[in-house]
Design an enzyme around this catalytic site. Structure first.
Site, PDB file in Angstrom:
ATOM      1  N   LYS A 157       0.883  -1.189   0.000  1.00  0.00           N
ATOM      2  CA  LYS A 157       0.000   0.000   0.000  1.00  0.00           C
ATOM      3  C   LYS A 157       0.907   1.222   0.000  1.00  0.00           C
ATOM      4  O   LYS A 157       1.226   1.784   1.051  1.00  0.00           O
ATOM      5  CB  LYS A 157      -0.906  -0.053   1.234  1.00  0.00           C
ATOM      6  CG  LYS A 157      -2.122   0.829   1.124  1.00  0.00           C
ATOM      7  CD  LYS A 157      -3.140   0.479   2.193  1.00  0.00           C
ATOM      8  CE  LYS A 157      -4.247   1.507   2.283  1.00  0.00           C
ATOM      9  NZ  LYS A 157      -5.086   1.619   1.092  1.00  0.00           N
TER      10      LYS A 157
HETATM   11  C1  LIG Z   1      -6.291  -0.690  -4.104  1.00  0.00           C
HETATM   12  C2  LIG Z   1      -6.995  -1.238  -2.910  1.00  0.00           C
HETATM   13  N1  LIG Z   1      -7.449  -2.504  -2.942  1.00  0.00           N
HETATM   14  C3  LIG Z   1      -8.081  -3.043  -1.892  1.00  0.00           C
HETATM   15  C4  LIG Z   1      -8.311  -2.329  -0.739  1.00  0.00           C
HETATM   16  C5  LIG Z   1      -8.996  -2.965   0.434  1.00  0.00           C
HETATM   17  O1  LIG Z   1      -8.085  -3.223   1.456  1.00  0.00           O
HETATM   18  P1  LIG Z   1      -8.521  -3.216   2.980  1.00  0.00           P
HETATM   19  O2  LIG Z   1      -9.679  -4.144   3.086  1.00  0.00           O
HETATM   20  O3  LIG Z   1      -7.337  -3.740   3.704  1.00  0.00           O
HETATM   21  O4  LIG Z   1      -8.879  -1.840   3.352  1.00  0.00           O
HETATM   22  C6  LIG Z   1      -7.856  -1.006  -0.669  1.00  0.00           C
HETATM   23  C7  LIG Z   1      -8.063  -0.208   0.549  1.00  0.00           C
HETATM   24  O5  LIG Z   1      -7.167  -0.010   1.298  1.00  0.00           O
HETATM   25  C8  LIG Z   1      -7.175  -0.453  -1.771  1.00  0.00           C
HETATM   26  O6  LIG Z   1      -6.731   0.808  -1.740  1.00  0.00           O
END
Ligand SMILES: Cc1ncc(COP(=O)(O)O)c(C=O)c1O
Length: 312
Positions: A157
């Site tokens: 991330k």
């Molecule tokens: C690109 C992306 N995919 C998936 C997610 C979902 O991840 P999470 O459930 O850990 O928030 C997020 C959010 O953070 C995201 O930015």
């Protein structure tokens, strides 16, 4: 945005308006940052952070992958977040930890630019709206492809990577849709611009695997567990674009958006939120809000009297 009073910055609590950086901060120029999106919910036991440790561990992993040494341990960041929620007197909030290369050196190999760490918390409603959570949203397959593992690290991330999501999100918005779905270069489905994706076909839940250039979503992991506990079969496999159009049901999930049904994809009408979607969504909401005993272990309760407790 809804301001809070305090922000945690490199070990200190500073006033919201004083949490500033230099314009020559490395991260502003090159996107050298990693972050998390976490939510704290009001529960009967007090404000509770959903899967806090898993989020902080993902932050550490993202940082390691992009060569950003973090001085603060997971325990320190967890404790700082608890204290921040207490000081800001919030019962529920969005939590945004960020680690980025700060001011001190320019150029691409700036190992002497300090790694700054901040945590902000503020009230933030459902990212795709409460109406979307209830009735479903309209999504569009993006003309932009999801970042490839050939060039970046889709599972991390990282701030700079979000330019890809922003292109897709902006395109879908300008075309009149609520959200974008990104494919990889081979045309397989990856995820939404800020959410993971599930489809339902013949009673089974199907979601692209970790290797499909997705973020290893914590909501996704939780929903896989919840759906299996409810007795559904969950399959992690490649998903073809056209499968979206013939899915019985579809939903997106992420910390900011929570679980959001998709009612239309590229103008194919999937109908309102499906039955399985609604069952899984209800259980997921119970888990988030501390109403599901079996998932109480996912909640990191902040030690303050909750509004619910103090009002009763
Ligand atoms: C690109 C992306 N995919 C998936 C997610 C979902 O991840 P999470 O459930 O850990 O928030 C997020 C959010 O953070 C995201 O930015």
């Amino acid at each position: 945005m809804d301001k809070s009073e305090w922000i945690w910055m490199n070990g200190e609590f500073v006033a919201w308006d004083d949490a500033q950086v230099h314009v020559l901060s490395h991260g502003l120029h090159y996107g050298t940052g990693v972050f998390e999106g976490i939510r704290c919910y009001e529960t009967e036991k007090g404000p509770a952070v959903f899967r806090h440790r898993e989020h902080l561990e993902r932050l550490k992993t993202s940082a390691r992958l992009y060569y950003l040494p973090l001085e603060h341990s997971t325990d320190e960041l967890r404790e700082a977040t608890h204290e921040l929620i207490r000081r800001n007197e919030l019962h529920s909030c969005y939590i945004r930890p960020l680690a980025f290369r700060g001011y001190g050196e320019m150029g691409l190999f700036a190992k002497d630019a300090p790694v700054e760490v901040t945590i902000a918390v503020w009230p933030w409603g459902a990212y795709l709206g409460d109406e979307g959570k209830q009735n479903g949203i309209r999504a569009k397959v993006s003309s932009w492809r999801r970042v490839s593992p050939a060039g970046l690290i889709p599972g991390a991330k990282a701030s700079g990577q979000y330019l890809n999501s922003i292109l897709a999100k902006t395109e879908s918005h300008n075309a009149g849709y609520d959200e974008a779905i990104l494919l990889d270069e081979a045309g397989h489905v990856c995820e939404g611009s800020g959410e993971n994706i599930f489809i339902v076909r013949d009673g089974q839940l199907i979601t692209p695997p970790y290797t499909a250039s997705i973020l290893d979503g914590i909501s996704r992991r939780s929903i896989i567990q919840i759906a299996r506990d409810l007795g559904y079969t969950v399959v992690e496999r490649e998903v073809a674009r056209a499968e979206l159009y013939v899915a019985d049901e579809m939903f997106l999930c992420g910390t900011a958006a929570e679980l959001v049904p998709v009612r239309e994809i590229d103008d194919h009408d999937l109908g309102g939120p499906g039955e399985i979607t609604k069952v899984v969504q209800a259980k997921f909401e119970d888990a988030l809000h501390g109403r599901a005993q079996e998932y109480a272990k996912w909640l990191d309760v902040v030690d303050v009297p909750s509004k619910v407790a103090s009002e009763s």
